[in-house]
Design a protein around this motif. Structure first.
Motif, short mmCIF file in Angstrom:
data_model
loop_
_atom_site.label_atom_id
_atom_site.label_comp_id
_atom_site.label_asym_id
_atom_site.label_seq_id
_atom_site.Cartn_x
_atom_site.Cartn_y
_atom_site.Cartn_z
N ALA B 35 -1.32 6.04 1.26
CA ALA B 35 -1.01 5.67 -0.12
C ALA B 35 0.47 5.95 -0.38
N GLN B 85 1.01 -7.63 -5.86
CA GLN B 85 0.72 -6.88 -7.08
C GLN B 85 0.20 -7.80 -8.19
N LEU B 158 -1.77 -3.43 0.30
CA LEU B 158 -2.37 -3.66 -1.02
C LEU B 158 -1.42 -3.10 -2.06
N ASP B 159 -0.77 -3.98 -2.81
CA ASP B 159 0.21 -3.51 -3.79
C ASP B 159 -0.48 -3.32 -5.13
N GLU B 160 -0.65 -2.07 -5.53
CA GLU B 160 -1.33 -1.70 -6.78
C GLU B 160 -2.65 -2.44 -6.94
N PRO B 161 -3.59 -2.21 -6.03
CA PRO B 161 -4.83 -2.99 -6.07
C PRO B 161 -5.67 -2.74 -7.31
N VAL B 177 -11.97 -1.12 0.29
CA VAL B 177 -10.90 -0.64 1.15
C VAL B 177 -11.46 0.24 2.27
N ILE B 187 -4.37 0.46 6.58
CA ILE B 187 -4.16 0.05 5.18
C ILE B 187 -3.06 0.87 4.52
N LEU B 189 -1.57 1.23 0.76
CA LEU B 189 -1.71 0.81 -0.62
C LEU B 189 -0.71 1.55 -1.49
N THR B 190 -0.28 0.91 -2.55
CA THR B 190 0.62 1.58 -3.47
C THR B 190 -0.15 1.86 -4.75
N THR B 191 0.24 2.91 -5.41
CA THR B 191 -0.45 3.26 -6.65
C THR B 191 0.44 4.20 -7.44
#
Ligand SMILES: Nc1ncnc2c1ncn2[C@@H]1O[C@H](COP(=O)(O)OP(=O)(O)O)[C@@H](O)[C@H]1O
Ligand SMILES: [Mg+2]
Lengths: 253, 309
Positions: B35, B85, B158-161, B177, B187, B189-191
């Protein structure tokens, strides 16, 4: 060469076209018919013949060129502007495809569409006037080359445009005047000498002249000059597209 | 183990002169969920966009599966799937067509069985002939995932899923995920939700103002996160810590004039009351007491503040 990608883009674009095939066809057919009624019947009753050809037949090549140029440009420019506008271009940019493959897919599809419409207009003209085609091979060659070149040009316009207004600017302000002043409805030999010289700076003159030659065997300028002009323009557009994709101009920040 | 994605000193200055990335280096391990946690404007999307080829880097080098993203972009991009996003989809297209398009675009021959598997996995099979504009927001997001998975990528971004997604959908997305990870997909992902990073990720990279501040195993990071330090200054220096205070694991300063006690703010009890009582019964006089958060905590406080704005 990522052939699957070219096929995917081409098929996707053509599917869009065939979904709206009736809209795509009806409008050029109607407008061509109107041209025949207005120019062929109304003006043609006063101008009997141009260079030994009935006026109605004389304007057919110009009419086809008018539609094909405009359609190639609008189809191709919208084809690439739309993904840019709604953001789906991210997928093209992140895919393992080269500029060449993207261009072949989009330009190929746009050119195919306008070629189909061009042939439909040609078929429609047969309903109105008797037409001879002296050099069918060259006729097709000119048509295909024109579709490709102006689709490529439209592709550049679509990448350049930042708004729908800009997108419409080029067909309206550049193409339509050039085509009308390019000898679609008259032979440039009918103009006064000064204007004949001015006209020679209009690239569309060479297209229409060469295209008309393939029908009637008569041209305002040499067919080789016509061919040279259109291939030159094609090469120029290709070089611009190559540069755009190398630098990412207007698509990659 | 060699990383599947290697990011080396990547910088990005946008045309306006804004420096969005200031030399980011990061290794992503095969099979993990990483992440990237950071507030809005930290540079998460920029970093992902550079890896995927949407934005040109100003400097640095990236390899994916050993393929340089510039010189061997076909090799690199073929391994990557990207879920952007924003939900950017052609409204008039049908689900199956757009997923099939994605597969072809990435150079893969048609494979109806794979596309069916992907659509079923994302509960989109029944919607395969629906127009995208007829789908709900959650489904549109899943269509984006299906498009990204159409060419069987090894690495998925995954950009801000779950940005702007309700709690239920968020849980659903987390399960999706995890399923993908079980299939062997790496994976990233950004958050900007701490809880999301904690719930999902094997490792967390904290990014702020274009810099990666730290990358750590999620468990270790969460363990460190609640920690606070209390510094106790004494009237008279101690030669050694009395044995009776052994259980507090105090640290004595060089000169013996101060003690440091580390405690967990999230624990049932912090032990402060007892420590102070024990110090008194040992006859140790205090001059001053200060508490402070670890630097990590400060970062997260900033994150939370950002989030609630
Ligand atoms: N195309 C762009 N042109 C100029 N600045 C940009 C562009 N995209 C992003 N930025 C700036 O770069 C910084 C990082 O943005 P971004 O990567 O989107 O952050 P995040 O995804 O972490 O919210 C922000 O300050 C943003 O304003
Ligand atoms: Mg972002």
């Amino acid at each position: 060469m990522n052939l699957h990608a070219i096929a995917a883009i081409y098929r996707f674009e053509m599917a869009r076209f065939f979904r709206t095939i009736w809209q795509s066809m009806v409008s050029p057919v109607i407008s061509t018919s109107l041209y025949f009624v207005v120019f062929g019947a109304a003006i043609g009753s006063r101008i009997q013949e141009v260079e030994g050809i009935s006026y109605g037949a004389f304007i057919v090549p110009g009419l086809i060129m008018l539609s094909v140029l405009t359609l190639s440009l609008t189809n191709a420019s919208l084809g690439i502007y739309f993904p840019k506008f709604i953001g789906t271009i991210y997928e093209l940019l992140s895919a393992p495809v080269s500029f060449l493959e993207i261009s072949i897919g989009y330009v190929g599809a746009a050119a195919t569409k306008s070629l189909i419409i061009g042939l439909i207009i040609l078929a429609t003209s047969f309903l109105f006037v008797p037409i001879q085609i002296l050099h069918p091979f060259w006729m097709l060659a000119f048509l295909v080359l024109t579709c490709l070149t102006f689709s490529l040009f439209g592709f550049i316009v679509g990448i350049w445009a930042k708004s729908f207004e800009q997108l419409n600017l080029v067909p309206m302000l550049v193409i339509t005047p050039l085509v009308f002043l390019g000898g679609s409805f008259y032979s440039i030999t009918m103009l006064p000498p000064f204007w004949q010289t001015v006209t020679l700076f209009n690239p569309v003159v060479y297209l229409i002249s060469g295209f008309r030659w393939s029908f009637f065997g008569q041209a305002d300028v040499s067919i080789w000059v016509s061919l040279l002009a259109i291939t030159g323009f094609f090469a120029l557009c290709l070089a611009i597209v190559a540069w755009i994709f190398r630098t990412g101009w207007r698509i990659r920040s | 183990m060699t990383p599947i994605v290697k990011i080396d000193q990547v910088t990005k200055t946008y045309d306006g002169g804004h420096q969005a990335l200031k030399g980011v280096s990061l290794d992503i391990v095969q099979g993990e969920i990483l992440a990237l946690l950071g507030p809005n404007g930290a540079g998460k999307t920029t970093l992902i966009s550079i890896i995927c080829g949407i934005v040109n880097a100003s400097g640095g080098r990236i390899t994916v599966g050993g393929h340089d993203t510039i010189t061997d972009y076909r090799g690199a991009r073929g391994m990557i799937g990207l879920v952007p996003q924003e939900t950017t989809l052609e409204p008039f297209e049908r689900v199956m067509n757009t997923v099939r398009f994605s597969r072809g675009l990435f150079g893969c021959p048609p494979d109806a069985a794979h596309l069916e598997k992907v659509l079923r996995q994302l509960s989109l099979w029944d919607k395969r002939d629906s127009k995208i504009m007829k789908l709900s927001g959650g489904m549109k997001r899943r269509v984006l995932i299906a498009k990204a998975l159409a060419h069987e990528p090894r690495v998925l971004f995954l950009d801000e899923p779950t940005a702007g997604v309700d709690v239920e959908l968020r849980k659903e997305m987390w399960n999706t995920v995890r399923d993908l990870q079980a299939d062997g997909v790496t994976i990233i992902l950004t958050t900007h939700y701490i809880e999301e990073a904690e719930a999902m990720a094997d490792r967390i990279g904290v990014i702020a103002k274009g810099e990666i501040l730290l990358v750590e195993d999620t468990a270790a990071l969460m363990d460190r996160m609640g920690k606070k330090e209390m510094r106790i200054e004494l009237q008279a220096p101690l030669a050694a810590i009395p044995e009776a205070l052994g259980e507090f694991a105090l640290e004595r300063s060089e000169d013996g004039a101060a003690l440091t006690y580390t405690y967990d703010t999230r624990g049932e009890r912090t032990g402060i009351t007892r420590l102070l009582a024990d110090l008194q019964s040992e006859g140790i006089a205090l001059r001053d007491v200060q508490t402070k958060q670890s630097s990590l905590e400060e970062i997260f406080v900033d994150l939370v503040r950002e989030e609630t704005q």
